[in-house]
Motif scaffolding. Structure first.
Motif, PDB file in Angstrom:
ATOM      1  N   HIS A   1       0.880  -1.169   0.000  1.00  0.00           N
ATOM      2  CA  HIS A   1       0.000   0.000   0.000  1.00  0.00           C
ATOM      3  C   HIS A   1       0.918   1.220   0.000  1.00  0.00           C
ATOM      4  O   HIS A   1       1.709   1.407   0.918  1.00  0.00           O
ATOM      5  N   LYS A   2       0.831   2.071  -1.054  1.00  0.00           N
ATOM      6  CA  LYS A   2       1.814   3.137  -1.182  1.00  0.00           C
ATOM      7  C   LYS A   2       1.243   4.313  -1.972  1.00  0.00           C
ATOM      8  O   LYS A   2       0.445   4.125  -2.887  1.00  0.00           O
ATOM      9  N   ASN A   3       1.678   5.522  -1.626  1.00  0.00           N
ATOM     10  CA  ASN A   3       1.364   6.721  -2.388  1.00  0.00           C
ATOM     11  C   ASN A   3       2.376   6.823  -3.528  1.00  0.00           C
ATOM     12  O   ASN A   3       3.567   6.998  -3.289  1.00  0.00           O
ATOM     13  N   ILE A   4       1.905   6.677  -4.783  1.00  0.00           N
ATOM     14  CA  ILE A   4       2.821   6.575  -5.915  1.00  0.00           C
ATOM     15  C   ILE A   4       2.445   7.579  -6.997  1.00  0.00           C
ATOM     16  O   ILE A   4       1.434   8.286  -6.903  1.00  0.00           O
ATOM     17  N   SER A   5       3.232   7.594  -8.063  1.00  0.00           N
ATOM     18  CA  SER A   5       2.935   8.445  -9.211  1.00  0.00           C
ATOM     19  C   SER A   5       1.638   7.990  -9.873  1.00  0.00           C
ATOM     20  O   SER A   5       1.466   6.815 -10.204  1.00  0.00           O
ATOM     21  N   ALA A   6       0.725   8.932 -10.091  1.00  0.00           N
ATOM     22  CA  ALA A   6      -0.561   8.606 -10.695  1.00  0.00           C
ATOM     23  C   ALA A   6      -0.411   8.140 -12.135  1.00  0.00           C
ATOM     24  O   ALA A   6      -1.295   7.469 -12.679  1.00  0.00           O
ATOM     25  N   SER A   7       0.712   8.459 -12.775  1.00  0.00           N
ATOM     26  CA  SER A   7       0.900   8.094 -14.183  1.00  0.00           C
ATOM     27  C   SER A   7       1.033   6.587 -14.392  1.00  0.00           C
ATOM     28  O   SER A   7       0.956   6.121 -15.522  1.00  0.00           O
ATOM     29  N   LEU A   8       1.235   5.821 -13.301  1.00  0.00           N
ATOM     30  CA  LEU A   8       1.318   4.370 -13.455  1.00  0.00           C
ATOM     31  C   LEU A   8      -0.052   3.762 -13.747  1.00  0.00           C
ATOM     32  O   LEU A   8      -0.137   2.689 -14.338  1.00  0.00           O
ATOM     33  N   VAL A   9      -1.136   4.470 -13.367  1.00  0.00           N
ATOM     34  CA  VAL A   9      -2.472   3.891 -13.537  1.00  0.00           C
ATOM     35  C   VAL A   9      -3.425   4.785 -14.330  1.00  0.00           C
ATOM     36  O   VAL A   9      -4.456   4.310 -14.820  1.00  0.00           O
ATOM     37  N   LEU A  10      -3.117   6.079 -14.461  1.00  0.00           N
ATOM     38  CA  LEU A  10      -4.020   6.993 -15.155  1.00  0.00           C
ATOM     39  C   LEU A  10      -3.461   7.389 -16.513  1.00  0.00           C
ATOM     40  O   LEU A  10      -2.252   7.536 -16.687  1.00  0.00           O
ATOM     41  N   GLU A  11      -4.356   7.587 -17.487  1.00  0.00           N
ATOM     42  CA  GLU A  11      -3.968   8.086 -18.796  1.00  0.00           C
ATOM     43  C   GLU A  11      -3.701   9.577 -18.718  1.00  0.00           C
ATOM     44  O   GLU A  11      -4.072  10.255 -17.748  1.00  0.00           O
ATOM     45  N   GLU A  12      -3.076  10.121 -19.767  1.00  0.00           N
ATOM     46  CA  GLU A  12      -2.752  11.543 -19.798  1.00  0.00           C
ATOM     47  C   GLU A  12      -4.008  12.394 -19.623  1.00  0.00           C
ATOM     48  O   GLU A  12      -4.002  13.402 -18.912  1.00  0.00           O
TER      49      GLU A  12
END
Length: 744
Positions: free
Chosen positions: A472-483
């Protein structure tokens, strides 16, 4: 009457002459007591005897006294023994530390993951018989005593010799005065709990100090006229000093020996008692001080020793020219004790063939290769000259009866948090060379690893692997969200829960011990969700970004000669992987076939003692449509044993830089300023984006991301403990990373 007087005068003259002759030809014996590291004082005493020109006619010893005495009896001088022991790494010698290069990849993984390994018998966890098998010690004795390997009776050594061992089964005293000299002194010096017992002629033998730590009575029965004794035993501790279980145990063990010394010291003509109170049984790091104290103690008896020398028959001391061993030719090999394992398996691990010449270093590497399998409790051997400029090697092996092992380790890092690893390993389930291993990882993030492997060495081997990871981690949103989603949500970070369930079937072969080729098939179930972003009108308490099953084939090539995985001083490392994702359950309805290729290349070298450098480059790219972002490359954080395409990168938090391709370079300097304590400095640079390799201008340009680290680390029995301060000029932010224990 005159005839009677003349007869008496002649008789008295002959008696006087005989007495003088006997005094000039006194036989001198030396008895050396046990005492662990304190027994190094014997070397100092022997150096003094040599300097005075005193001839020793018989040597007796127990434990460390047997080791020093046996080497001296074989022809080494006190000065030579000083040189030998001065250069020894006692920690490596005693701990049975097997070089990493001698271990298979499987055994390397075990050594670099588990802190404690215990045998299991009849569903009960047992304690090992000793901390060390004593194999490194035996290898050393065998090499040092090769020049007397043909001597069967220790009376025929340059100086006659015997030593004392204890039969554990009966408690009886065993006098070792013939047979295999390395084996004999190893048995006499097998300090209980430190070294495992030695098997000789069906008897299980251990430290002779248990029954007779100063065998002067037996020595005197050998016909010596004068005895020089060196006593390095402890005295009894006071009640204020008896504060530990170990201290109490040693006190009880010392009762008999110390009480016996009252009478034994009176039987000694020149009794030498070095000052060793400041040292203990394992003070090998103080060896030179202990040897010097031995010299000083002997010099206090210089007058008596010189008088003894003057009474000896005038002739040169026996001098043996000992040529250092570089290589040996083994014309014939005999193996005794095999049951579960074949002769070809054993010789394959040793890398030996009859009739070939092998360097002694390579021979020792072969022994390490064999012992690294942990399929054998002991491997003892002797060499006999065969009159053909070579040797007959006779190997006595004892296969391990342990099939089940319990292993344990602990760890903390900033991604998986705290964890305790419990492992159960079972050997020889279906075949003599198979092994099954189950890791259960308890802590903030529950995980497991299961491996089953049939080891056929340099032939194709078969394996199955199953692994479950979650965090469980706060990560870069770009790993799961499109541009488009990133711009709409106006968010850079997202709190996610990730779980990965991976199963592999593979075949693997070794092109050499440190070079492997692997091919297989994989099933992966990937689940990524978040409570941070919820879809409009959603009745769910979280948003699921990925919940697919993937099916793929893979290939991997690995070459690893690093001498240490965490703090390498020398060696190369290469790992290349290619994976083709063929099908998916397609949770997001956007799957099309794609592939990943990635590789890592490292080179470690040392310029100065304790100062090493490690240069590493990594790269990876995706082939196919840019869908399924959850499997993209993600850089950031510090760690090992990552899943999927996560890569560490100083200066950034975990999973901060994402893209379908990347290239990274890292250079690190490590200085071991104290034993097992390290100061490190590192810098890394990277390009991370979609399509990094689409044009040379893009990936050959100045790196977009950089980070720097300063760290302190210490090696412990449960793994490295490291603290790193990292910083990136792009973010102007500092980030601390801390980890404790082996990575798993």
């Amino acid at each position: 009457m005159n005839k009677i007087i003349i007869f008496i005068v002649v008789l008295l003259t002959n008696v006087s002459f005989a007495q003088q002759s006997q005094e000039k030809d006194l036989k001198v014996g030396v008895v050396l007591s046990g005492g662990g590291a304190k027994g190094l004082a014997h070397i100092g005493v022997l150096k003094t005897l040599d300097s005075l020109g005193l001839k020793v006619d018989y040597v007796a010893g127990t434990s460390m006294g047997a080791i020093i005495g046996g080497l001296y009896a074989s022809g080494y001088s006190g000065k030579q023994l000083d040189s030998i022991f001065r250069d020894l790494d006692f920690e490596t010698l005693i701990s049975d530390d097997i070089p990493r290069e001698s271990k298979t990849f499987y055994e390397r993984d075990n050594a670099e993951k588990y802190a404690i390994t215990l045998p299991v018998k009849k569903m009960k966890i047992q304690l090992p018989s000793a901390l060390s098998r004593g194999q490194n010690v035996y290898n050393l004795f065998s090499k040092l005593l090769l020049h007397v390997s043909d001597v069967e009776n220790f009376e025929d050594l340059p100086i006659p010799f015997f030593c004392i061992a204890t039969n554990i089964e009966t408690g009886a005293k065993v006098i070792l005065d013939k047979g295999n000299l390395p084996q004999a002194i190893a048995a006499s010096g097998a300090l209980p709990t430190l070294f495992q017992p030695v098997f000789i002629d069906g008897n299980i033998l251990t430290d002779g100090g248990v029954v007779d730590n100063y065998p002067i009575e037996i020595l005197k029965s050998k016909g010596v006229d004068r005895v020089i004794g060196v006593d390095v035993q402890d005295g009894l501790m006071s009640k204020d000093e008896l504060v530990s279980a170990t201290g109490v145990l040693f006190q009880i063990n010392n009762f008999h020996a110390i009480k016996a010394m009252d009478a034994k010291s009176k039987l000694t003509d020149i009794y030498i008692k070095p000052d060793i109170e400041a040292f203990n049984l394992i003070s090998f790091d103080k060896g030179q001080n202990i040897i010097k104290n031995g010299e000083n103690a002997a010099l206090k008896h210089r007058k008596a020793l010189s008088e003894l020398k003057a009474k000896q028959k005038a002739k040169d001391l026996k001098k043996v020219k000992i040529v250092p061993v570089d290589s040996i030719k083994i014309n014939m090999i005999r193996v005794i004790g095999l049951d579960k394992y074949t002769r070809s398996y054993l010789l394959g691990k040793l890398k030996l063939k009859s009739g070939e010449k092998v360097s002694y270093n390579d021979f020792n590497k072969g022994v390490n290769n064999l012992m690294a399998t942990n399929n054998f409790d002991s491997f003892q051997y002797d060499f006999k000259g065969d009159n053909k400029d070579g040797y007959l090697l006779t190997a006595y092996v004892k296969e391990s009866a342990t099939k089940t092992l319990f292993r344990f380790s602990v760890h903390y890092d900033d991604l998986y948090k705290s964890a305790a690893l419990l492992n159960l390993t079972q050997k020889r389930i279906l075949f003599d060379n198979d092994v099954a291993s189950l890791d259960i990882i308890l802590g903030d993030n529950m995980r497991y690893n299961f491996d089953y492997f049939i080891d056929k060495g340099f032939y194709w081997s078969i394996g199955v692997r199953s692994r479950y990871n979650t965090f469980h981690k706060n990560i870069s949103a770009s790993l799961v969200l499109e541009e488009s989603q990133l711009s709409t949500q106006a968010i850079n970070k997202i709190d996610i829960e990730l779980s990965d369930f991976t199963n592999q079937f593979f075949v693997q072969t070794f092109l050499r011990r440190d070079f492997s080729l692997k091919m297989g098939a994989e099933h992966k179930r990937l689940n990524v969700s978040s409570e941070t972003i919820l879809e409009e009108n959603s009745q769910q308490d979280k948003t699921v970004f990925e919940k697919s099953d993937y099916f793929s084939v893979l290939g991997a090539l690995k070459f690893d000669t690093y001498d240490h995985i965490y703090y390498p001083n020398t060696g190369f490392y290469f790992e290349g992987n290619f994976q083709i994702f063929l099908a998916s359950s397609d949770y997001n309805n956007n799957f099309s076939q794609f592939s990943f290729a990635k590789g890592e290349l490292g080179y470690a070298f040392s310029l100065l003692e304790n100062l090493s450098f490690n240069v590493v480059s990594q790269a990876g790219f995706k082939i196919g449509e840019n869908s399924n972002k959850s499997l993209n490359f993600a850089l950031g954080g510090y760690g090992r044993n990552f899943i999927n395409n996560f890569v560490s990168f100083y200066g950034y938090d975990y999973i901060s830089l994402t893209g379908n391709s990347f290239i990274k370079g890292m250079a690190a300097m490590d200085y071991e300023f104290l034993n097992k304590q390290h100061f490190s400095v590192a810098a890394n640079y990277a390009h991370v984006a979609d399509g990094v390799f689409e044009s040379t201008d893009k990936w050959l340009s100045a790196p977009e991301f950089s980070g720097y680290a300063i760290g302190y680390g210490v090696e412990t029995f449960f793994g490295p403990v490291e603290l790193k301060y990292t910083w990136s000029p792009e973010t102007k932010n500092a980030k601390w990373f801390f980890n404790l224990g082996f990575w798993f």
